[in-house]
Design an enzyme around this catalytic site. Structure first.
Site, mmCIF file in Angstrom:
data_model
loop_
_atom_site.group_PDB
_atom_site.id
_atom_site.type_symbol
_atom_site.label_atom_id
_atom_site.label_comp_id
_atom_site.label_asym_id
_atom_site.label_seq_id
_atom_site.Cartn_x
_atom_site.Cartn_y
_atom_site.Cartn_z
ATOM 1 N N HIS A 23 -32.119 -29.924 11.174
ATOM 2 C CA HIS A 23 -32.062 -31.140 10.368
ATOM 3 C C HIS A 23 -31.811 -32.403 11.194
ATOM 4 C CE1 HIS A 23 -27.743 -30.710 10.908
ATOM 5 N NE2 HIS A 23 -27.648 -31.979 10.592
HETATM 6 C C1 UD1 Z 1 -26.228 -36.503 8.107
HETATM 7 C C2 UD1 Z 1 -25.454 -36.848 9.394
HETATM 8 C C3 UD1 Z 1 -25.493 -35.665 10.340
HETATM 9 C C4 UD1 Z 1 -25.002 -34.400 9.653
HETATM 10 C C5 UD1 Z 1 -25.830 -34.193 8.388
HETATM 11 C C6 UD1 Z 1 -25.419 -32.947 7.636
HETATM 12 C C7 UD1 Z 1 -25.500 -39.203 10.075
HETATM 13 C C8 UD1 Z 1 -26.066 -40.182 11.018
HETATM 14 N N1 UD1 Z 1 -26.061 -37.980 10.084
HETATM 15 O O1 UD1 Z 1 -27.575 -36.317 8.475
HETATM 16 O O2 UD1 Z 1 -24.640 -35.933 11.450
HETATM 17 O O3 UD1 Z 1 -25.162 -33.316 10.534
HETATM 18 O O4 UD1 Z 1 -25.690 -35.333 7.541
HETATM 19 O O5 UD1 Z 1 -26.388 -32.622 6.682
HETATM 20 O O6 UD1 Z 1 -24.593 -39.537 9.334
HETATM 21 N N2 UD1 Z 1 -31.590 -36.736 1.826
HETATM 22 C C9 UD1 Z 1 -31.838 -36.221 0.581
HETATM 23 N N3 UD1 Z 1 -30.770 -35.922 -0.223
HETATM 24 C C10 UD1 Z 1 -29.488 -36.147 0.163
HETATM 25 C C11 UD1 Z 1 -29.240 -36.688 1.438
HETATM 26 C C12 UD1 Z 1 -30.289 -36.963 2.259
HETATM 27 O O7 UD1 Z 1 -32.978 -36.017 0.198
HETATM 28 O O8 UD1 Z 1 -28.578 -35.827 -0.621
HETATM 29 C C13 UD1 Z 1 -32.732 -37.023 2.726
HETATM 30 C C14 UD1 Z 1 -33.231 -38.422 2.606
HETATM 31 O O9 UD1 Z 1 -34.591 -38.404 2.806
HETATM 32 C C15 UD1 Z 1 -32.581 -39.122 3.782
HETATM 33 C C16 UD1 Z 1 -32.538 -38.011 4.828
HETATM 34 O O10 UD1 Z 1 -32.327 -36.826 4.063
HETATM 35 O O11 UD1 Z 1 -33.291 -40.232 4.192
HETATM 36 C C17 UD1 Z 1 -31.450 -38.189 5.833
HETATM 37 O O12 UD1 Z 1 -30.187 -38.261 5.180
HETATM 38 P P1 UD1 Z 1 -28.926 -38.919 5.914
HETATM 39 O O13 UD1 Z 1 -27.749 -38.815 5.071
HETATM 40 O O14 UD1 Z 1 -29.273 -40.273 6.421
HETATM 41 O O15 UD1 Z 1 -28.724 -38.028 7.203
HETATM 42 P P2 UD1 Z 1 -28.738 -36.448 7.398
HETATM 43 O O16 UD1 Z 1 -29.985 -36.090 8.089
HETATM 44 O O17 UD1 Z 1 -28.409 -35.699 6.156
#
Ligand code: UD1
Length: 356
Positions: free
Chosen positions: A205
């Site tokens: 991820h």
């Molecule tokens: C975040 C953390 C990472 C951690 C991970 C655990 C940061 C910079 N990254 O990464 O360190 O290991 O969480 O999972 O804080 N999305 C959804 N649903 C959600 C959340 C996210 O669909 O509930 C999708 C969206 O497209 C979003 C992408 O995932 O743009 C990234 O989500 P984001 O919270 O920015 O970072 P993670 O990759 O989850």
């Protein structure tokens, strides 16, 4: 004492579970959920699974560019601190929610406690590395999982507030696996048509892997070369990236939705090996005695590498195959690395000595 805890992403709910219940025995805890993770499968399910009380405030910040996301959290947490008036702000790990909580506390001169301090990948292009370094340097209490992490903080000039307390995820693992695990994992494996010891478990991820088509396709090729089925609980980010890059999973991959912690630990425990870019899973595999291949070029959990139970393979198909072939057998030495699973008690006791 009033503690304001800032949570936002899946690993933080898992880390907060054991400490939150202890703090509530003698103190008042106020929970702020930034809303960084909003899907039921990444968020509310963990509150239910660990009986964490519902957040007092949900900032519902959601996804966005890093600055936009972190900035919105900062404004919301600042408002919450002003309204609640905590003695301490508590943050976990290295996400954007961690940094926003740390900055909000520092700007209002509220003492900050950081659980998982001192970890470094030495790769500043990772958003998590920036979040960790800044949070550590704003913290009053730096709860380090190992002596190595504490040493790193000292090397960076931090002279007070460092406590080596072990890894809080080991506390959570003890909570999660305290029940009838053989039976539970039997049902789960049957449902997924998997045989104990005859599959690999993989999670991907990290932005560095999902944003790059070259890296993501290298990992998929690496998985396709493995002789066993590979179960892949897919993070939403990864599902979206596969579509965006026009990539499909190899025939031996079994894609499933993200799992709760108990089911995930069942799958780790019965796997032949784990392949992951997650920090948490590297340790959980180690604690459960399952070899791990880390799909990154560096790790913060360097002690696991030194034991031979964890190997770095980056996103290179050949290195992935070689690392899986070189994984140790069950009799390989397995020293204690990150404490005894009583980290939350140590942290609660240290924080309880604070007099505002
Ligand atoms: C975040 C953390 C990472 C951690 C991970 C655990 C940061 C910079 N990254 O990464 O360190 O290991 O969480 O999972 O804080 N999305 C959804 N649903 C959600 C959340 C996210 O669909 O509930 C999708 C969206 O497209 C979003 C992408 O995932 O743009 C990234 O989500 P984001 O919270 O920015 O970072 P993670 O990759 O989850």
């Amino acid at each position: 004492m009033k503690v304001l805890t800032v949570l936002g992403a899946r690993p933080q709910f898992i880390k907060a579970a054991p400490l939150s219940r202890l703090l509530r025995q003698n103190h008042t805890e106020f929970l702020v959920h930034t809303g960084q993770h909003y899907d039921e499968k990444l968020s509310s399910r963990f509150f239910d699974e660990f009986n964490i009380p519902n957040p007092d405030v949900n900032l519902e910040v959601g996804s966005g560019l890093h600055g936009e996301q972190t900035g919105a959290m900062l404004a919301g947490i600042e408002r919450t601190i002003l309204a609640f008036g905590p003695d301490i702000v508590l943050v976990y790990g290295d996400t954007n929610s961690t940094l926003a909580g740390a900055l909000a506390a520092a700007k209002l001169c509220i003492p900050l406690a950081h659980v998982e301090a001192g970890l470094r990948s030495f790769n500043r292009s990772m958003p998590e590395e920036v979040n960790r370094v800044l949070t550590d340097h704003l913290s009053t209490w730096l709860f380090a999982p190992s002596r190595g992490a504490a040493r790193q903080l000292e090397l960076e000039g931090i002279t007070s507030g460092i406590h080596v307390v072990g890894d809080i995820m080991l506390d959570t693992l003890r909570l999660t696996t305290a029940h009838d695990k053989d039976n539970d994992s039997g049902v789960l494996l049957n449902n997924l048509r998997l045989t104990r010891g005859a599959y690999h478990l993989c999670t991907v991820h990290r932005a560095e892997n999902t944003d790059s088509r070259v890296r993501l396709s290298g990992i998929l090729e690496g998985l396709s070369n493995l002789s066993l089925p590979v179960v892949l609980p897919l993070h939403p980010r990864t599902r979206i990236s596969l579509q965006r890059h026009g990539l499909s999973l190899p025939p031996n991959a079994v894609a499933i939705d993200p799992l709760g912690h108990k089911d995930m630990m069942c799958l780790v425990q019965s796997a032949k090996g784990v392949l992951t870019d997650s920090g948490g899973l590297q340790k959980e595999s180690y604690y459960l005695g399952v070899p791990c291949v880390t799909l990154r070029d560096e790790t913060e959990w360097v002690e696991t590498l030194a034991t031979g139970w964890n190997r770095l393979a980056g996103a290179d198909p050949d290195r992935i195959r070689e690392a899986i072939e070189a994984t140790p057998g069950p009799t390989h030495p397995h020293p204690t690395l990150y404490g005894d699973g009583h980290t939350a008690v140590r942290i609660a006791s240290i924080l309880s000595q604070w007099e505002a």
